[in-house]
Design a protein around this motif. Structure first.
Motif: not given
Length: 364
Positions: A153-163, A275-287
């Motif tokens: 949620a934090l990254l979503n806010y920053l990418l949409v409104n700040v970065m 560049r930094l995009v939304l969902n760049s991790v793509e589930g790798a943390g759970f894998i």
């Protein structure tokens, strides 16, 4: 004395679990009217049959090495860190801030700074659940998984409104400057005359991941801190009796774990997307959880398991592209591997224990 030798625990149990998962997956493929043998051949050819396939396999494997090591380090202290997704997400934010806001003349200078920022942001994001566990008794599983959603949620806010750049529609930062672009395996291997696909995203981060495996092995089995981490994981009362402070070890372990997960961003944010995009991790943390379980929390095992899951990701993408096997079934196959190597570990372990116990009695 353990019933199963260490080599059997590391090699035989994961191997038999993979065979069971493969057999069940073959049955599922047959049930939808496809040929499982042809499917396997296509997966192998797509993931390992060319330098292009190897490039994608190693790219995915690099992500899984970092998140797998993060989970493995925490496991040794009997901490279940399932917050790798959020820690890698915040690591990407650290990489983006360093790469965008500072003028880098060359990647050799940008890479150490980006690694430091990625590790720092990941460690800070892991430190809060660690403190809550160590000081307040909050369960690490609950807090880390909550912080995954908070981080997203934090990254979503920053990418949409700040970065997000002015005039852009997609929630992403602008491209990183050329001085931060990392060399790919095509560039690195080309220096020694080895041809490699230029289109593959695998980059120098894979070599960094190999170095991380060595460093984690040295930390866990060759340092005083590693001994304290393992002692706490085996028995907290015994560790306290030996003078080990649980709060300190929990905090240090989670900081290291979070830093490892955060460093994944070097590969997917700095190395591939640039560049930094939304969902760049793509589930790798759970894998990474499955990778650590399959690798028995040993860095070498984590590396092998990460390459296997990289193979499944790239081979599965080829299946979904060139056959009638739906993408959702590829996810099912990956889930079966996770199920048998993780949750159903005792299905293989208990029969093997009986076999080795019988052999031991006969040899006595």
């Amino acid at each position: 004395m353990d019933v199963i030798p260490r080599w059997a625990d590391v090699i035989l149990i994961p191997l038999f679990s993979l065979v069971l998962a493969a057999l069940l997956s073959a049955g599922v493929i047959l049930a939808i009217g496809e040929d499982p043998v042809a499917a396997v051949k296509m997966m192998v050819n797509g993931a390992l049959g060319s330098t292009y396939g190897w490039g994608y396999t190693l790219y995915y494997a690099t992500n899984f090495v970092f998140t797998g090591l993060a989970v493995a380090v925490a496991f040794h202290a009997r901490l279940f860190n399932i917050g790798g997704e959020g820690q890698a997400t915040l690591g990407g934010l650290g990489v983006a801030l360093v790469c965008l806001d500072l003028p880098w003349p060359h990647w050799i200078l940008a890479l150490p700074a980006a690694m430091a920022a990625a590790g720092l942001f990941g460690a800070v994001w892991a430190a809060i659940p660690a403190w809550l566990q160590a000081r307040r008794g909050s369960h690490i599983v609950i807090t880390t998984i909550m912080f995954n959603f908070i981080g997203a949620a934090l990254l979503n806010y920053l990418l949409v409104n700040v970065m997000r750049p002015d005039g852009a529609m997609d929630p992403a930062t602008r491209k990183f400057p050329p001085g931060t672009h990392l060399p790919t395996l095509h560039d690195i291997l080309g220096l020694v005359g080895v041809p490699f696909s230029k289109a593959a995203p695998a980059n120098i981060s894979f070599l960094i991941a190999l170095g991380a495996c060595v460093l984690v092995w040295a930390l866990i089995w060759r340092t005083r801190l590693g001994f304290q981490i393992r002692a706490l994981g085996h028995s907290e009362p015994a560790a306290v009796y030996a003078g080990i402070r649980p709060v300190r070890i929990v905090m240090l372990t989670m900081l290291i774990s979070g830093a490892l997960a955060g460093c994944m961003a070097i590969n997917n944010v700095m190395g591939e997307a640039e560049r930094l995009v939304l969902n760049s991790v793509e589930g790798a943390g759970f894998i990474g959880i499955a990778v650590a379980l399959m690798g028995r929390n040993h860095p070498f095992g984590v590396l092998l398991a990460a390459i296997l899951f990289g193979f499944l990701y790239q081979g599965g993408a080829e299946l979904a592209l060139w056959t009638n096997i739906p993408r959702e079934l590829i996810v099912v196959i990956q889930a079966l591997v996770i199920l048998f190597t993780g949750a159903l570990d005792n299905m293989v372990r208990i029969p093997l224990e009986r076999i080795f116990l019988t052999l031991r009695k006969r040899g006595a």
